[in-house]
Design an enzyme around this catalytic site. Structure first.
Site, short mmCIF file in Angstrom:
data_model
loop_
_atom_site.label_atom_id
_atom_site.label_comp_id
_atom_site.label_asym_id
_atom_site.label_seq_id
_atom_site.Cartn_x
_atom_site.Cartn_y
_atom_site.Cartn_z
N TYR A 1 -4.08 68.03 -38.42
CA TYR A 1 -4.28 67.09 -39.70
C TYR A 1 -5.28 67.67 -40.42
O TYR A 1 -6.49 67.83 -40.27
CB TYR A 1 -4.74 65.58 -39.18
CG TYR A 1 -5.10 64.56 -40.47
CD1 TYR A 1 -4.15 64.37 -41.00
CD2 TYR A 1 -6.58 64.50 -40.71
CE1 TYR A 1 -4.38 63.28 -41.99
CE2 TYR A 1 -6.84 63.76 -41.75
CZ TYR A 1 -5.97 63.29 -42.60
OH TYR A 1 -6.11 62.44 -43.63
N ARG B 1 25.31 35.90 -53.65
CA ARG B 1 25.78 36.61 -52.56
C ARG B 1 24.93 37.65 -52.25
O ARG B 1 25.40 38.40 -51.01
CB ARG B 1 27.26 37.09 -52.82
CG ARG B 1 27.93 35.65 -52.88
CD ARG B 1 29.71 36.06 -52.80
NE ARG B 1 29.91 36.21 -54.46
CZ ARG B 1 31.12 36.73 -54.99
NH1 ARG B 1 32.33 37.13 -54.12
NH2 ARG B 1 31.27 36.59 -56.31
#
Length: 485
Positions: free
Chosen positions: A376, A23
């Site tokens: 960055y 299930r």
């Protein structure tokens, strides 16, 4: 009976983890579904530590290789035993005991999908079983809705008579609210004997371990019930909805424990803390935050709102705002965010700053170093008190290899700069804004790579005639020519 109980009783733990969990509708076996830092099976194995057993046997079946690989990571001493055909819980325990023929004393049997079970409750079950000299003891719980669960049936004296699976139960038995939690303690010799008498005469055509209780009680052996102090501990799950329910319950339990130990969690409903996380008193966690994996946060630090920390160390007094961090080390009184991304290998010194819209990877910032905005920083070391201007890019990748950039102590890198690795900016050096630096800048030097600016007169009027820009330029020129106007 007392001859079976010693000051150091021998014990074996058997964990049933062979089922598929259809299930769940998942390629991942049910017992490996994640829940706040551990799998379902991982939580059960931690609780099983309360048994102080000589060995732990885990019965595997569906996708056994995945379960065995997980065991090698989280419980390498556990012994996996394959149940090739899932013929019931009784069959599973029988093959587990066949793998440990020298097992003696107490056997503790656990389902692999009860992650809320507390070690203290399991210890209480074992103590009640051994001190009472019982053949078997079942952990039970009183629940409001017992649908789908096995029922505890007691005799006229209130002793355990048998355990009945719901699919085999009469309407009267189904009305009972005391349920079987799927956690047991057995005398191993009596269990082996009873397992040999199990039949498959039931709705499932399987060997039910629960039938052992009826066999033992029928033969006059003492069997008992240990009632869980909180029925929540006995909950398992069969589908994703039930798994989410367990996750929320465990979240509440974890958050409550941390708040009672001195951590401020401003919105517990939106704060998720893995059970593997470490927090010190006076930490503040703001709303919509997740602390995952091996994350640790020291006293006085503030995390959140809207922050996710994975395997991240946050030192005392640091502040981390609207940040996603993986495998980073954030130093004392450092500040991060908002909208920052710290990738693995990031290390921030004392009072270092990573500001808004900054990404770092394998980058070390010394004490007081700053990368305030829109940059960055990859594969770099930045010295103490150095300043990296807005829009700076550490160009670390040439398409094949990664290269390192070094920025020295108290250096200053101007805005909109590209540092093309490998390159070194010396201590106290400056880099002019808008530069592209691919050669070393010695200490105290100024690095500049700008082209000389030139202005083309009348360009807007010629090339952009009729635009609002041309009209604005014309008005400005007229105003300059005639200040009185």
């Amino acid at each position: 009976m007392e001859s079976r109980v010693s000051h150091a009783p021998r014990r074996t733990v058997v964990v049933l983890a062979a089922g598929e969990g259809k299930r769940m509708k998942s390629a991942t076996p049910k017992v490996l579904q994640p829940l706040l830092g551990r799998t379902l099976l991982g939580h059960v194995l931690v609780a099983a530590g309360a048994a102080e057993a000589e060995r732990t046997v885990v019965v595997v079946g569906h996708k056994a290789e995945q379960v065995e690989a997980h065991l090698s990571e989280v419980a390498p001493a556990a012994v996996p035993v394959l149940q090739a055909q899932q013929n019931g819980t009784g069959h599973a325990v029988r093959i587990a005991l066949e793998a440990v023929p020298d097992a003696a004393g107490t056997v503790v049997v656990l389902n692999g999908d009860v992650p809320l079970l507390r070690a203290e409750t399991l210890a209480g079950l074992i103590e009640a079983h051994e001190s009472g000299g019982r053949a078997a003891t079942v952990l039970a719980a009183e629940v409001a809705d017992p649908a789908g669960l096995g029922r505890i049936v007691r005799d006229a004296r209130g002793d355990l008579e048998r355990i009945v699976e719901e699919r085999d139960a009469s309407p009267e038995v189904r009305a009972l609210r005391e349920i079987n939690a799927g956690i047991y303690a057995f005398d191993v010799a009596l269990l082996r004997e009873a397992l040999g008498k199990l039949s498959t005469d039931n709705d499932q055509g399987e060997e039910y371990l629960t039938d052992v209780f009826g066999l033992l009680a029928g033969s006059g052996s003492p069997v008992g019930v240990f009632l869980a102090p909180d029925a929540e501990e006995t909950l398992g799950c069969n589908d994703r909805a039930e798994l989410a329910g367990l996750r929320a319950r465990l979240r509440d339990r974890v958050n409550t424990a941390w708040m009672r130990s001195g951590v401020s969690i401003l919105d517990p409903a939106t704060t998720w803390v893995d059970v593997t996380v470490s927090l010190e008193p006076d930490v503040v966690i703001d709303q919509n935050s997740q602390l995952l994996g091996s994350t640790s946060v020291a006293a006085g630090a503030v995390v959140g709102p809207d922050t996710t920390l994975v395997d991240t160390t946050v030192a005392a007094g640091a502040a981390v705002l609207r940040t996603h961090s993986i495998g980073a080390e954030i130093g004392p009184e450092a500040t991060v965010g908002p909208f920052s991304y710290l990738r693995p290998g990031t290390r921030l010194g004392r009072k270092a700053k990573v500001g808004g819209f900054v990404e770092t990877k394998n980058a070390e910032l010394g004490d007081g170093a700053k990368v305030p905005h829109l940059s960055y920083v990859g594969d770099a070391s930045i010295g103490a008190k150095a300043n990296i201007g807005a829009g700076t890019i550490f160009a670390n990748y040439d398409g094949v290899n990664k290269h390192h950039t070094s920025v020295g102590e108290a250096a200053f890198v101007g805005s909109d700069t590209v540092l093309i690795a490998p390159v070194e900016i010396g201590p106290g050096a400056y880099v002019a804004a808008g530069s592209a630096i691919d050669k070393a800048v010695p200490p105290g030097n100024l690095g500049v790579t700008r082209a000389q600016q030139r202005n083309i007169e009348g360009w807007t009027a010629r090339r952009r005639a009729g635009t609002v820009s041309a009209a604005a330029a014309e008005r400005a020129e007229q105003a300059a020519a005639d200040p009185a106007e």
